[in-house]
Design an enzyme around this catalytic site. Sequence first.
Site, PDB file in Angstrom:
ATOM      1  CG  ASP A 106      -1.840  -1.320   0.734  1.00 34.04           C
ATOM      2  OD1 ASP A 106      -2.737  -0.904  -0.364  1.00 34.04           O
ATOM      3  OD2 ASP A 106      -3.283  -0.669   1.989  1.00 34.04           O
ATOM      4  CE  LYS A 139       2.943   5.394  -7.745  1.00 36.63           C
ATOM      5  NZ  LYS A 139       4.790   5.250  -8.325  1.00 36.63           N
TER       6      LYS A 139
END
Length: 407
Positions: free
Chosen positions: A196, A218
């Site tokens: 994360d 992402k």
Amino acid sequence: MSGPAPYLSGLVLTGRRVVVVGGGGVAQRRLPRLLETGAQIDLISPAITPTIEGLLNNPDLRWVERGYLPGDLADAWYVVVATDVAAVNDQVSAEAEERRIFCVRSDDRSRATAWTPASGQHDRVTVGVLGAGDHRRSAAVRDAILEALRTGALGARDSVDKKAGVYLVGGGPGDPDLITVRGRRLLAEADVVVADRLAPQPLLEELHPDVELIDAAKLPRGRSAQQEEINRILVDRAQQGKMVVRLKGGDPYVFGRGFEEAIACAEAGVTWTVVPGITSSISVPAVSGIPVTHRGVTHEFTVVSGHIPPGHPDSLINWEALAQLQGTLVLLMAVENLPVIASTLIGFGRDARTPAAAIADGTLPGQRMVTSDLGGIAAEMASAGVGAPAIVVVGNVVEIAQQVLRS
């Protein structure tokens, strides 16, 4: 110490009689490790320390409440002599010698038939170090080995004990030193790490070059689809026989969607394990000098997600009931909605003058904190340019902390 070196061996004492003579500090240090072996321990001493007394609920430990008597070592496999009376120690070690029982002496190792190494355990590995009589050196070497094992600097990535599956690891509030030792070891052993944005980023630099690193922040999809993609990746890599670490900030189960990922693994038949982390809701206020509880000030603290504002149809929070509480309120993910949260709490009866603080980038080098009250904390944050990620603490503990910091 000169002379022949001792032969270092691991004793299998499970179910076998061990005698410890003496109930002071030395016995207190030796007993926990002996109890871990499953030995049947007779502790012979007229008095014991309070800590040893607390160990007596273990059925493997029996206290013989008197001094040593000849014959006490019958049927023993191992003896620890730990009294502060030399004559008694001589008697015990003489009987042990006569019966051919290995005997440790705390007062004079030159007259013992066994030495206790500086020892420790980590993940089913037992480390024992004998430093030729230099206890400090032995302990220092042991500690260095254990630390290397805990951090993963020393270990085998392809160990036979390495198990494929998903490990949901809480990385703590951000400072890499605040991850658990188990979490750090798993990172060192991992084949795949799914990280994360709020996970401790410096730890990623320490990963083995062969580790597949997947940046979960992402993934090119929307919010709900992103979680579905994370779930898919975790299951897919685990089904390939890989050891997968899902590295999160804080604790996986405190607003971290960790249990959603656990459910996905369970439904796919993938083995999963949760490794709790230090939640930012407690640790970030703590490192800023704010205790979430304090005797005589608050008897409770409540942790609330502020990512959905009051009045929203998806909100599951009873803001009216929350406003009636007198304890500490910790708000996570609440920066954007803080103005409406504060006004809602005040509208339902929480005093607008209740002390409040906001901490951004907690435990990281750029940590910042602003203080105000419930009525003014949102404006103070905006004025100071304090944005997400930030934790807001509301309660009298903030004022108590400020008094200490000002003194």
